[in-house]
Design an enzyme around this catalytic site. Structure first.
Site, PDB file in Angstrom:
ATOM      1  N   LYS A 131      20.904 -14.295  50.386  1.00 63.64           N
ATOM      2  CA  LYS A 131      22.268 -14.674  50.004  1.00 63.64           C
ATOM      3  C   LYS A 131      23.127 -14.936  51.229  1.00 63.64           C
ATOM      4  CE  LYS A 131      25.205 -11.590  49.577  1.00 63.64           C
ATOM      5  NZ  LYS A 131      26.234 -10.966  50.463  1.00 63.64           N
ATOM      6  N   LYS A 161      29.958 -12.729  59.695  1.00 62.37           N
ATOM      7  CA  LYS A 161      28.923 -11.866  59.121  1.00 62.37           C
ATOM      8  C   LYS A 161      27.732 -12.684  58.632  1.00 62.37           C
ATOM      9  CE  LYS A 161      26.967  -8.287  57.054  1.00 62.37           C
ATOM     10  NZ  LYS A 161      26.320  -7.195  57.809  1.00 62.37           N
TER      11      LYS A 161
END
Length: 295
Positions: A240, A171
């Site tokens: 992030k 991811k």
């Protein structure tokens, strides 16, 4: 076989994902519990979708617990609150875009309490969540995934990518590639705009040629050229994720200078433009660098 699921976190992705679980529960005679730190969201979800708003301790008694929270830190906080409530035999499926190291630590902590863990982040955005067509990349034991496959009602594609933490690693790299493509397209279009080229025409050519990407086809025209920048995925969250990808690179001892530079650029964009802005608003930093809007 009817059973009880619980969904923790009803944000932009979590709410529609949980709605698919509620519809499936109605069809199978099961229960779909939902929890959110802001309880009013859980109550509203129950009214709209037929789920059941639950206290955190009640959600912990479900057969399968899904979490979809901003970062692994919030998952840690929820786990700490639930330590006395977890039921042996439960499967915890974390759909957060988390950190691989956190997945390994959380999996070990849960295993001590006889709870299985899968890191199962998703891709497809809010549109995919609403349509139930998300791609789920799963790290953990394959037999545990087999146990919960029928519960992944929000998925269009489920891929087992490796052991614990592998889902989060995939991811992060996927989202870092989104950032790379978005930034590169922004740089190219800003340069063309400064050169006096028609940007809409240039984007049309790019999208019919080898330079196209998801960013050029589905994001820049609809969000940047229109100046709308609707917030569906926060810039701070993409920064992030790019940072997690950089951690994956370092942990593997790999060489990925483009990904590492992209992390730095998106952290800068989140600081200058605003972490709460849509991720496509990162291109505003490119516009400032060039004193040129992309339009």
């Amino acid at each position: 076989m009817s059973r009880t699921t619980a969904f923790l976190g009803l944000g932009a992705m979590g709410a529609p994902m949980a709605a698919h679980l509620a519809r499936q529960a109605r069809d199978t005679g099961g229960r779909a519990l939902v929890w959110n730190r802001t309880g009013a969201k859980a109550d509203a979800h129950a009214r709209e979708h037929g789920s059941e708003a639950a206290h955190l301790s009640g959600a912990a008694r479900a057969d399968v617990i899904f979490s979809c929270l901003p970062t692994s830190r919030e998952v840690d906080e929820v786990l700490a609150e639930l330590e006395a409530d977890l039921r042996p035999g439960t499967v915890w499926v974390d759909c957060t875009s988390g950190h691989p190291e956190a997945a390994r630590r959380q999996s070990a902590w849960l295993a001590e309490r006889a709870v299985a863990f899968l890191d199962a982040p998703v891709s497809g955005g809010t549109a995919g969540a609403q349509a139930g067509t998300l791609t789920v990349m799963v790290g953990g034991e394959a037999d545990v995934l087999d146990r919960v496959r029928p519960d992944l009602a929000f998925a269009g594609k489920v891929v087992h990518v490796g052991g614990t933490g592998a889902g989060f690693a995939v991811k992060a790299v996927n989202n870092a590639l989104l950032a790379v493509n978005l930034w590169a397209a922004g740089e190219g279009l800003a340069a063309l705009a400064r050169a006096g080229v028609d940007v809409e025409g240039a984007l049309e050519v790019i999208n019919a040629s080898s330079g196209r990407s998801n960013a050029s086809e589905n994001l820049i025209g609809q969000r940047v050229l229109t100046r709308e920048f609707p917030v569906t995925f926060g810039l701070g969250l993409l920064a992030k994720d790019a940072g997690i990808a950089a951690d994956v690179v370092r942990a593997a001892g790999a060489s990925a200078p483009v990904l590492m530079q992209t992390e730095a650029l998106f952290r800068a964009a989140a600081t200058v433009v605003g972490a709460g802005e849509d991720h496509t608003a990162a291109l505003r930093l490119i516009e400032q660098m060039n004193d040129q809007e992309i339009r």
